[in-house]
Scaffold this motif. Sequence first.
Motif, PDB file in Angstrom:
ATOM      1  N   THR A  91       0.835  -1.204   0.000  1.00 42.10           N
ATOM      2  CA  THR A  91       0.000   0.000   0.000  1.00 42.10           C
ATOM      3  C   THR A  91       0.870   1.256   0.000  1.00 42.10           C
ATOM      4  O   THR A  91       1.901   1.305   0.655  1.00 42.10           O
ATOM      5  N   LYS A  92       0.425   2.265  -0.729  1.00 43.97           N
ATOM      6  CA  LYS A  92       1.143   3.515  -0.818  1.00 43.97           C
ATOM      7  C   LYS A  92       0.748   4.382   0.376  1.00 43.97           C
ATOM      8  O   LYS A  92      -0.424   4.739   0.535  1.00 43.97           O
ATOM      9  N   VAL A  93       1.692   4.674   1.223  1.00 46.39           N
ATOM     10  CA  VAL A  93       1.395   5.525   2.374  1.00 46.39           C
ATOM     11  C   VAL A  93       2.607   6.407   2.607  1.00 46.39           C
ATOM     12  O   VAL A  93       3.750   5.976   2.430  1.00 46.39           O
ATOM     13  N   TYR A  94       2.350   7.658   2.937  1.00 43.87           N
ATOM     14  CA  TYR A  94       3.438   8.612   3.096  1.00 43.87           C
ATOM     15  C   TYR A  94       3.764   8.823   4.561  1.00 43.87           C
ATOM     16  O   TYR A  94       2.861   8.894   5.401  1.00 43.87           O
ATOM     17  N   TYR A  95       5.036   8.946   4.843  1.00 45.53           N
ATOM     18  CA  TYR A  95       5.479   9.258   6.195  1.00 45.53           C
ATOM     19  C   TYR A  95       5.348  10.758   6.399  1.00 45.53           C
ATOM     20  O   TYR A  95       6.015  11.556   5.732  1.00 45.53           O
ATOM     21  N   GLY A  96       4.452  11.155   7.291  1.00 46.75           N
ATOM     22  CA  GLY A  96       4.279  12.580   7.555  1.00 46.75           C
ATOM     23  C   GLY A  96       3.355  12.796   8.733  1.00 46.75           C
ATOM     24  O   GLY A  96       2.494  11.966   9.022  1.00 46.75           O
ATOM     25  N   ASP A  97       3.515  13.908   9.414  1.00 50.36           N
ATOM     26  CA  ASP A  97       2.723  14.240  10.593  1.00 50.36           C
ATOM     27  C   ASP A  97       1.570  15.156  10.162  1.00 50.36           C
ATOM     28  O   ASP A  97       1.772  16.318   9.816  1.00 50.36           O
ATOM     29  N   ALA A  98       0.343  14.612  10.205  1.00 48.36           N
ATOM     30  CA  ALA A  98      -0.813  15.351   9.685  1.00 48.36           C
ATOM     31  C   ALA A  98      -1.186  16.561  10.533  1.00 48.36           C
ATOM     32  O   ALA A  98      -2.043  17.342  10.149  1.00 48.36           O
ATOM     33  N   SER A  99      -0.537  16.728  11.696  1.00 46.41           N
ATOM     34  CA  SER A  99      -0.861  17.910  12.493  1.00 46.41           C
ATOM     35  C   SER A  99       0.061  19.076  12.135  1.00 46.41           C
ATOM     36  O   SER A  99       0.111  20.074  12.849  1.00 46.41           O
ATOM     37  N   LEU A 118       0.033  18.847   5.394  1.00 45.25           N
ATOM     38  CA  LEU A 118      -1.316  18.833   4.829  1.00 45.25           C
ATOM     39  C   LEU A 118      -1.334  19.499   3.455  1.00 45.25           C
ATOM     40  O   LEU A 118      -2.000  19.029   2.529  1.00 45.25           O
ATOM     41  N   GLN A 119      -0.605  20.603   3.338  1.00 40.60           N
ATOM     42  CA  GLN A 119      -0.545  21.288   2.038  1.00 40.60           C
ATOM     43  C   GLN A 119       0.061  20.379   0.978  1.00 40.60           C
ATOM     44  O   GLN A 119      -0.472  20.238  -0.122  1.00 40.60           O
ATOM     45  N   GLU A 136      -4.370  13.645  21.543  1.00 42.31           N
ATOM     46  CA  GLU A 136      -3.934  15.042  21.415  1.00 42.31           C
ATOM     47  C   GLU A 136      -3.558  15.368  19.970  1.00 42.31           C
ATOM     48  O   GLU A 136      -3.889  16.447  19.461  1.00 42.31           O
ATOM     49  N   ALA A 137      -2.878  14.444  19.293  1.00 40.57           N
ATOM     50  CA  ALA A 137      -2.521  14.673  17.885  1.00 40.57           C
ATOM     51  C   ALA A 137      -3.783  14.776  17.035  1.00 40.57           C
ATOM     52  O   ALA A 137      -3.860  15.581  16.102  1.00 40.57           O
ATOM     53  N   LEU A 168      -6.401  22.239  13.057  1.00 38.61           N
ATOM     54  CA  LEU A 168      -5.637  22.744  11.916  1.00 38.61           C
ATOM     55  C   LEU A 168      -6.467  22.653  10.627  1.00 38.61           C
ATOM     56  O   LEU A 168      -6.512  23.599   9.832  1.00 38.61           O
ATOM     57  N   VAL A 169      -7.119  21.522  10.432  1.00 40.10           N
ATOM     58  CA  VAL A 169      -7.923  21.326   9.221  1.00 40.10           C
ATOM     59  C   VAL A 169      -9.104  22.293   9.205  1.00 40.10           C
ATOM     60  O   VAL A 169      -9.397  22.901   8.174  1.00 40.10           O
ATOM     61  N   ARG A 170      -9.745  22.467  10.360  1.00 38.23           N
ATOM     62  CA  ARG A 170     -10.892  23.383  10.418  1.00 38.23           C
ATOM     63  C   ARG A 170     -10.465  24.824  10.096  1.00 38.23           C
ATOM     64  O   ARG A 170     -11.193  25.550   9.425  1.00 38.23           O
ATOM     65  N   ARG A 171      -9.286  25.194  10.574  1.00 46.59           N
ATOM     66  CA  ARG A 171      -8.842  26.577  10.388  1.00 46.59           C
ATOM     67  C   ARG A 171      -8.384  26.841   8.947  1.00 46.59           C
ATOM     68  O   ARG A 171      -8.757  27.832   8.344  1.00 46.59           O
TER      69      ARG A 171
END
Lengths: 235, 235
Positions: B78-86, B91-92, B110-111, B118-121
């Motif tokens: 599966t294609k999955v990226y290493y990254g912190d969505a917070s 996200l960009q 908490e994350a 962050l997504v809402r803003r």
Amino acid sequence: MIVSPLLMSLHTTVIEPRLTRSQAREFDRVDSQDSRVIVAGFGRVGQIVGRVLRMRRIPFTALESSVAQVDVVRRFGTKVYYGDASRLEVLQAAGAARAEVFVLAVEDVEASVRTAELVRRHFPHLKIMARARNRQHAIRLMDLGVRYLIRETYLSSLDLAQHTLEALGLTHNDAVESIRRFDVHDRKQLHVQREIRDDEQKLIQSTQQAARELEQLFESDTESTQAQQRRAEAS
Amino acid sequence: MIVSPLLMSLHTTVIEPRLTRSQAREFDRVDSQDSRVIVAGFGRVGQIVGRVLRMRRIPFTALESSVAQVDVVRRFGTKVYYGDASRLEVLQAAGAARAEVFVLAVEDVEASVRTAELVRRHFPHLKIMARARNRQHAIRLMDLGVRYLIRETYLSSLDLAQHTLEALGLTHNDAVESIRRFDVHDRKQLHVQREIRDDEQKLIQSTQQAARELEQLFESDTESTQAQQRRAEAS
């Protein structure tokens, strides 16, 4: 400074069970011996089962091996005993010999497996209904012959997936049918994985093949639906 | 000797994220910008959603902040990226500006809350579909206006409870109806608890009252069923 949160976690997760067993709170004496059900593990899962049983006025005995959890739950008015369900004397005191159903809702995988083994050996009449953490845990519980098991995040994940499909514009019926097929396929796949569990290369192949099968399931379906539509239009 | 498992856990949970950020693997560059869905957190829950999306051939981008988890999932194809969505830049890069749905399947509470904020803003057009750990987490996500949320062990717990009722001899229909009523009552209760969340005394009272209401729900039902039966027999 960096050490202090760590020491706290050392205290609660390592020292407490190992060193304070003698001077810490002893396991509770269980006074209800007429319970039809034993609920082992009274966290998020066990509490829901307990509330449903209480709603139907079915007597049960709840066991929880975390003192903190016992105290919180008691504060909210539920009767739960402090005890480790993977110890024979605790199960005996909880009335395992007379109960009918054993709800294995322990969160920790190793404690869960130990408890299932103990129950199967000493109380083979008990129907074990189990919570599994993941596929690997589910497979180990299957091997122990539990009557029923459910992966703990599985059904909420399916619900989340269904609502995601609907948020993307699929109709409710289409989304529900997609999830139904996925579910059938996934449960079959769990049994396949059980057979080849020790061979990682085969597991990888099987997982990739299963993903292709799932895609084809919908492709052939779309084709046959289109063919039906064409036939319907032509007739 | 007692210290060594602890040091291991120190290493994985504290030292690694703090000290190795600079020399550790950098976040992946995301190359698919045409995804309709971003799945943040690719553990037990995110993977199910991802497999359902793949089955329906809906393009998605999966983000996972644990390197180990990324490597395992990739090994299975599966294609999955290493990254912190917070983090906003992640996200960009994942194409949040063009996606439609944001599946918030991060395990850490908490994350998860930070990411939802962050997504809402920054991407208010995204429909957030969220996994919640427990009632408290669910309430915090409600406050942030997520579109849909599900407690991660809730539906499997209901299924376990239903099968427990059946193992005790209730008919399938009776068990299903019991769970349906419990579910309606429990979801209402969650909204009540949201209003009084900061007052523990009120929470305790409300919980005890809810338990009594649930019992009465079935008592009055049993009474009215019996009354109907008596009327039917008398007529």
